[in-house]
Design a protein around this motif. Structure first.
Motif, PDB file in Angstrom:
ATOM      1  N   GLY A 242      40.069 -14.324 -47.766  1.00 40.51           N
ATOM      2  CA  GLY A 242      38.920 -13.569 -47.269  1.00 40.51           C
ATOM      3  C   GLY A 242      39.153 -12.919 -45.930  1.00 40.51           C
ATOM      4  O   GLY A 242      38.209 -12.463 -45.277  1.00 40.51           O
ATOM      5  N   ASP A 243      40.411 -12.853 -45.489  1.00 42.11           N
ATOM      6  CA  ASP A 243      40.756 -12.256 -44.191  1.00 42.11           C
ATOM      7  C   ASP A 243      41.240 -10.824 -44.438  1.00 42.11           C
ATOM      8  O   ASP A 243      42.432 -10.578 -44.658  1.00 42.11           O
ATOM      9  N   LYS A 244      40.318  -9.860 -44.384  1.00 43.58           N
ATOM     10  CA  LYS A 244      40.656  -8.468 -44.679  1.00 43.58           C
ATOM     11  C   LYS A 244      41.582  -7.870 -43.627  1.00 43.58           C
ATOM     12  O   LYS A 244      42.466  -7.067 -43.940  1.00 43.58           O
ATOM     13  N   LYS A 245      41.401  -8.265 -42.373  1.00 41.79           N
ATOM     14  CA  LYS A 245      42.244  -7.750 -41.291  1.00 41.79           C
ATOM     15  C   LYS A 245      43.699  -8.170 -41.494  1.00 41.79           C
ATOM     16  O   LYS A 245      44.623  -7.362 -41.358  1.00 41.79           O
ATOM     17  N   GLY A 246      43.912  -9.453 -41.812  1.00 43.87           N
ATOM     18  CA  GLY A 246      45.272  -9.928 -42.077  1.00 43.87           C
ATOM     19  C   GLY A 246      45.859  -9.271 -43.304  1.00 43.87           C
ATOM     20  O   GLY A 246      47.046  -8.918 -43.343  1.00 43.87           O
ATOM     21  N   GLN A 247      45.041  -9.103 -44.346  1.00 40.68           N
ATOM     22  CA  GLN A 247      45.518  -8.438 -45.563  1.00 40.68           C
ATOM     23  C   GLN A 247      45.992  -7.023 -45.254  1.00 40.68           C
ATOM     24  O   GLN A 247      47.071  -6.600 -45.697  1.00 40.68           O
ATOM     25  N   LYS A 248      45.205  -6.289 -44.485  1.00 39.74           N
ATOM     26  CA  LYS A 248      45.548  -4.905 -44.162  1.00 39.74           C
ATOM     27  C   LYS A 248      46.825  -4.832 -43.337  1.00 39.74           C
ATOM     28  O   LYS A 248      47.689  -3.972 -43.574  1.00 39.74           O
TER      29      LYS A 248
END
Length: 550
Positions: A242-248
């Motif tokens: 659920g960590d969109k920043k890390g995914q990006k």
């Protein structure tokens, strides 16, 4: 307390180290991707050179054993680059393996063909190809490849299964082959780490997967393709967490590694395009998705093309709407510029009429002064002062008339150029070349060329009025200054040319020359410091350059 410290050391600290492993921010990574996409042909050219060299070695090979080896290396180069060519070399490997009568060669070539089939979405054919391989006689070094193919194909089938029952069965088979892979791969190998991290994410052990991948990512000997796989797996762990920043962030790192390794069959850039679109960056999302589609088409990766085609219409529609709005804004800007140009012409006309009146008044004053000289010799001193004032006025009017005439002609020329520029933009827009239109609007070349011509006209007009200005100006300095080759005046000379014309305000000079007020002040101070005699009298001496002594 010890448990908290242990958790920090094993989970939190590796994450922080991973974040610092590449100290570039996500925005910087996105800008790097933009640059790589513009120059990605260079990376492709390097790969084509390697392929060309291998083909030459293949043509010069003297034995089937050598040919088989070179075909294998060519298959590896074409893997994820051109699936049609990789399939061709897999077939050649099969033919050579038959001639050599080596079972492990035949098995390896068959698995190569199954890999290509799986990548193109031919899952049934890929499984049939793998089913022809006798696992009992399979060489030990081929087991990891064998299990990897089964795991990958069943995983893809699970992703695209229609019914829940089929999905569960395919994922069950994926888990089985994943466990087999973990038993066959060396514990310190990239394959083992990737599979183990995949297993952790399946079982919602995201922090453990991130820690494991982070530790391996810090190894200095990784190539771009390995980095791409690790960072993509990291992005999936962050997505599921659920960590969109890390995914990006890690999708950006993975996309950079993919593009630098010149592969055409990839996922990272396509998924990154969806994320930046959600953030409102439509231009970048369109560019990334367009690049992904072009590469997938060149690679003939039908599965990737299908995935992209599901997202592309949405982003393309948003991109077209934004482009249309920009075109409307540009039309409004052109209309405003045209209206301002008309107002400028009207203003110039009225100024010209006023200057004619001033010129008539000047002639009347001269006639009156002449009459006063003839009638009253006693007022000689007063008449001399009036004559000096009239001379100054005459010079100012002459300068103004000269510049007004030139700049009326320049304004007319500028309007013609604006009309030609508008027509060229209209032609580009009419043919639908949106990217070329966007580049033309964004380019500052037109403005730079007009400024260069503007200053050249100013220099030429000024030197016609004061042909000896440079020589007389240098005579006031300790160290003379000369303009560069091809220039009539340099910046310092142009500043004091404006001062000679009566424009002494640094703010107005800065606006005219497109510099800051501080820069103009520094130039004036620097030149005064080089003056012969009193520095405070320097500009007053400049104002006398070109004056006729009475």
């Amino acid at each position: 307390m010890r448990k908290i410290i242990l958790i920090f050391v094993t989970i939190v600290l590796p994450c922080l180290l991973c974040a610092r492993n590449d100290d570039k921010s996500t925005d910087m990574l996105l800008r790097e991707i933009d640059g790589i996409i513009k120059n990605r042909q260079a990376y492709g050219a390097e790969k084509e050179v390697r392929i060309s060299d291998l083909k030459k070695l293949l043509s010069e090979a003297t034995s089937d054993e050598q040919r088989y080896g070179f075909c294998g290396r060519l298959f590896d180069e074409y893997r994820a680059y051109n699936l049609d060519s990789s399939y061709v070399y897999a077939q050649r490997k099969q033919e050579l393996a038959s001639h050599l009568n080596k079972q492990d060669y035949l098995d390896d070539a068959a698995m190569n063909m199954a890999e290509v089939m799986g990548t193109t979405g031919m899952y049934k054919e890929a499984l049939e190809q793998l089913g022809q391989i006798d696992k009992k006689t399979l060489s030990d070094y081929l087991y990891p490849y064998y299990y990897h193919l089964y795991r990958t194909i069943y995983g893809l089938m699970g992703d695209y299964a229609v019914t829940e029952k089929e999905k569960k069965e395919y994922y069950r088979m994926t888990d089985l082959y994943r466990d087999s892979l973990l038993q066959t791969n060396a514990s310190d190998s990239l394959g083992h780490v990737l599979v183990m991290a995949d297993k952790c994410t399946v079982h919602a052990q995201y922090d453990q997967a991130i820690t494991m991948l982070t530790d391996f990512y810090r190894k200095p000997s990784l190539d771009d393709h390995s980095k791409a796989m690790i960072t993509y797996t990291l992005s999936e762990a962050y997505r599921l967490k659920g960590d969109k920043k890390g995914q990006k962030h890690f999708l950006a790192l993975s996309a950079i590694a993919d593009l630098k390794s010149a592969v055409k069959e990839y996922v990272s850039l396509r998924k990154l395009a969806s994320l930046v679109y959600e953030d409102g960056d439509i231009d970048r999302a369109y560019n990334y998705l367009k690049c992904s589609l072009e590469d997938a088409t060149l690679c003939n990766a039908r599965l990737r093309t299908l995935e992209i085609s599901q997202v592309f219409p949405i982003i393309d529609q948003a991109y077209q709407l934004k482009t249309k709005r920009q075109q409307q804004e540009m039309k409004i800007s052109l209309i405003c510029i045209s209206l301002l140009s008309v107002f400028l012409l009207v203003a110039i006309f009225f100024v010209y009429k006023q200057m004619k009146k001033v010129a008539a008044a000047r002639r009347e004053v001269i006639d009156t002064n002449t009459l006063l000289q003839e009638l009253n010799g006693e007022l000689h001193d007063s008449n001399s002062q009036l004559k000096e004032m009239n001379h100054t006025l005459s010079e100012a009017n002459y300068i103004k008339e000269e510049y007004i005439g030139r700049y009326m002609d320049q304004c007319s020329t500028y309007l013609d150029k604006m009309d030609l520029y508008r027509r060229s933009l209209n032609k580009i827009a009419a043919t639908g070349r949106v990217e070329e239109l966007y580049k033309a609007i964004k380019s500052s070349q037109f403005l730079e060329e007009e400024l260069k011509e503007f200053y050249a006209n100013f220099d030429m007009t000024f030197l016609q009025l004061f042909p000896n200005f440079v020589e007389e100006f240098n005579a006031l300095l300790v160290e003379p200054m000369q303009p560069k080759q091809g220039e009539l005046l340099n910046t310092e000379l142009r500043i004091f040319a404006l001062i000679r014309l009566g424009i002494t305000d640094s703010t107005k000079i800065a606006q005219f020359l497109r510099y800051s007020v501080t820069t103009i002040y520094n130039y004036r101070t620097r030149v005064r410091n080089k003056a012969l005699g009193e520095r405070d009298e320097f500009e007053a001496k400049v104002m006398k350059i070109g004056k006729v002594e009475e």
